[in-house]
Design a protein around this motif. Structure first.
Motif, PDB file in Angstrom:
ATOM      1  N   ALA A 133       0.827  -1.207   0.000  1.00 26.97           N
ATOM      2  CA  ALA A 133       0.000   0.000   0.000  1.00 26.97           C
ATOM      3  C   ALA A 133       0.859   1.254   0.000  1.00 26.97           C
ATOM      4  N   ALA A 134       1.923   1.257   0.819  1.00 25.99           N
ATOM      5  CA  ALA A 134       2.791   2.436   0.877  1.00 25.99           C
ATOM      6  C   ALA A 134       3.513   2.646  -0.461  1.00 25.99           C
ATOM      7  N   CYS A 135       4.039   1.566  -1.029  1.00 23.83           N
ATOM      8  CA  CYS A 135       4.724   1.682  -2.326  1.00 23.83           C
ATOM      9  C   CYS A 135       3.756   2.104  -3.424  1.00 23.83           C
ATOM     10  N   ALA A 136       2.543   1.542  -3.391  1.00 26.71           N
ATOM     11  CA  ALA A 136       1.550   1.918  -4.395  1.00 26.71           C
ATOM     12  C   ALA A 136       1.174   3.386  -4.268  1.00 26.71           C
ATOM     13  N   SER A 137       1.106   3.875  -3.046  1.00 19.43           N
ATOM     14  CA  SER A 137       0.790   5.281  -2.844  1.00 19.43           C
ATOM     15  C   SER A 137       1.893   6.187  -3.385  1.00 19.43           C
ATOM     16  N   ILE A 138       3.135   5.811  -3.132  1.00 16.57           N
ATOM     17  CA  ILE A 138       4.257   6.625  -3.614  1.00 16.57           C
ATOM     18  C   ILE A 138       4.342   6.562  -5.141  1.00 16.57           C
ATOM     19  N   VAL A 139       4.152   5.365  -5.709  1.00 13.11           N
ATOM     20  CA  VAL A 139       4.183   5.234  -7.167  1.00 13.11           C
ATOM     21  C   VAL A 139       3.050   6.033  -7.797  1.00 13.11           C
ATOM     22  N   THR A 140       1.874   5.975  -7.148  1.00 12.49           N
ATOM     23  CA  THR A 140       0.742   6.754  -7.663  1.00 12.49           C
ATOM     24  C   THR A 140       1.036   8.243  -7.598  1.00 12.49           C
ATOM     25  N   SER A 141       1.696   8.681  -6.533  1.00  7.85           N
ATOM     26  CA  SER A 141       2.083  10.090  -6.433  1.00  7.85           C
ATOM     27  C   SER A 141       3.035  10.461  -7.561  1.00  7.85           C
TER      28      SER A 141
END
Length: 385
Positions: A356-364
């Motif tokens: 979830a954290a990596c997906a959030s950063i990648v989405t950012s």
């Protein structure tokens, strides 16, 4: 400059942060709920039929088995190498005495003659006190009762008797367990019953529950158990069957996990779309500001780093905060669970949190690429209009 950009528009930053936070928490919560649901279903079935897999071995045992043989069997089963094994003797004429209005009345109740290893195969949360004592430890005639049998406990003991025999024998109650059944059940320590009340020791049969270790074939466990019974002189196995019903609910668990995973992915996707929309709207609002910076000499690379960096920095901050808050909530779950809950305290879903954290950063990062490209294509001359 990247850090200051987050304070230029507090409302936009707050909305972006809220969207990211909801996405991360939703994914972690979805995985955790799916895990708890699976564990709860497995725990409930384990209390009734044993951990998966559990095999039931019916043994032809002579009624004349003495205390030395019973103790030897219990001690050998406590160190059963291929897995966990628990003996359960059948004494059909064992009853309890309960008080009534006109005196004591003999009442037949479900009474299980077992050992200290039973709860390792059929786990039952201890509500009060302790479970039965091991065969290699000194103990008096002892029992444990489930919640429905509390009514038959008086002054910490229950009165045992044989059918048609007025003699009452008090047995200490070690504790109360939640075994998942509504039928009043009393669990009697087989070793202490044979030791302190040998007159009642006339077993009608013996069933041994076996939960093999992971990777151990059930036929190997059966062979080792048969050799063990032959060594102690307790009889031989006449029937060997799987007793738990894991096959009935494994498909349900699979559908449960799939549904939770899909829901979590959808929630994270909705959050990602919201973040991209907020990022594009933010560039529209800051276009005049970025044009002025370009006119003052800022390079296209610095403008791109500024736009992307602010989104990624916000993603890092929110990811860290969401993971920290979710870890605190998971840590607090055991304090909110009831004493008779069959669930073990859940482990924190580190994999889901990292995803979830990596997906959030990648989405950012991805969500800021389009605004960054738009920002570097702005012509400085437009700022003079």
């Amino acid at each position: 400059m990247i850090a200051k950009d987050l304070r230029i528009n507090p409302l936009r930053t707050s909305l972006t942060a809220l969207s990211m936070f909801i996405g991360i928490i939703a994914l972690i919560a979805g995985v955790l709920v799916g895990t708890l649901g699976r564990d709860y279903l497995e725990a409930v079935n384990a209390r009734l039929g044993g951990k998966s897999p559990t095999y039931s071995a019916i043994v032809d045992v002579p009624s004349s088995v003495n205390i030395q043989v019973v103790t030897a069997l219990q001690e050998r089963l406590a160190h059963f190498r291929p897995g966990i094994a628990s003996a359960q003797y059948h004494l059909n004429d064992l009853a309890i005495w309960a008080s009534s209005g006109d005196g004591n009345t003999e009442i037949r109740r479900v009474t299980i003659i077992t050992d200290a290893e039973r709860t390792r195969i059929m786990p039952a949360p201890i509500i009060e006190g302790t479970w039965l004592t091991g065969a290699d430890e000194p103990a008096t005639l002892e029992t444990a009762v489930n919640e429905s049998a509390r009514q038959y406990v008086h002054d910490g003991t229950v009165a045992l008797a044989r059918t048609g025999n007025p003699q009452q024998v008090p047995a200490r109650v070690n504790g109360v367990i939640a075994d998942g059944t509504d039928t009043p059940t009393i669990y009697v320590n087989a070793t202490t019953l044979q030791r302190y009340w040998p007159q009642a020791w006339e077993p009608d049969g013996l069933t041994i529950l076996v939960h093999p270790n992971e990777g151990v074939d059930d036929q190997h466990a059966k062979t080792v158990l048969d050799d063990l019974l032959s060594d102690v002189g307790t009889g031989s196995i006449s029937s060997w069957n799987r007793s738990n019903n894991a096959d009935d609910y494994e498909q349900v668990i699979g559908f449960l996990q799939l549904g939770v995973t899909v829901t979590a992915i959808l929630l994270l996707s909705v959050s990602a779309i919201g973040m991209i929309n907020i990022g594009l709207a933010g560039i529209e609002q800051r276009s005049h500001e970025l044009l002025i910076r370009r006119a003052l000499g800022a390079t296209r690379a610095s403008i791109a780093i500024q736009v992307i960096g602010s989104s990624v920095l916000l993603g890092l901050i929110i990811a860290f905060a969401a993971v920290l808050i979710s870890a605190v909530l998971v840590w607090a779950i055991p304090w909110m669970m009831p004493a008779d809950s069959p669930l073990e305290p859940p482990a924190y879903p580190y994999t889901a949190a990292m995803i979830a954290a990596c997906a959030s950063i990648v989405t950012s990062l991805v969500g800021s690429l389009a605004p960054a490209i738009k920002a570097i294509r702005l012509q400085p001359a437009l700022a003079l209009r």
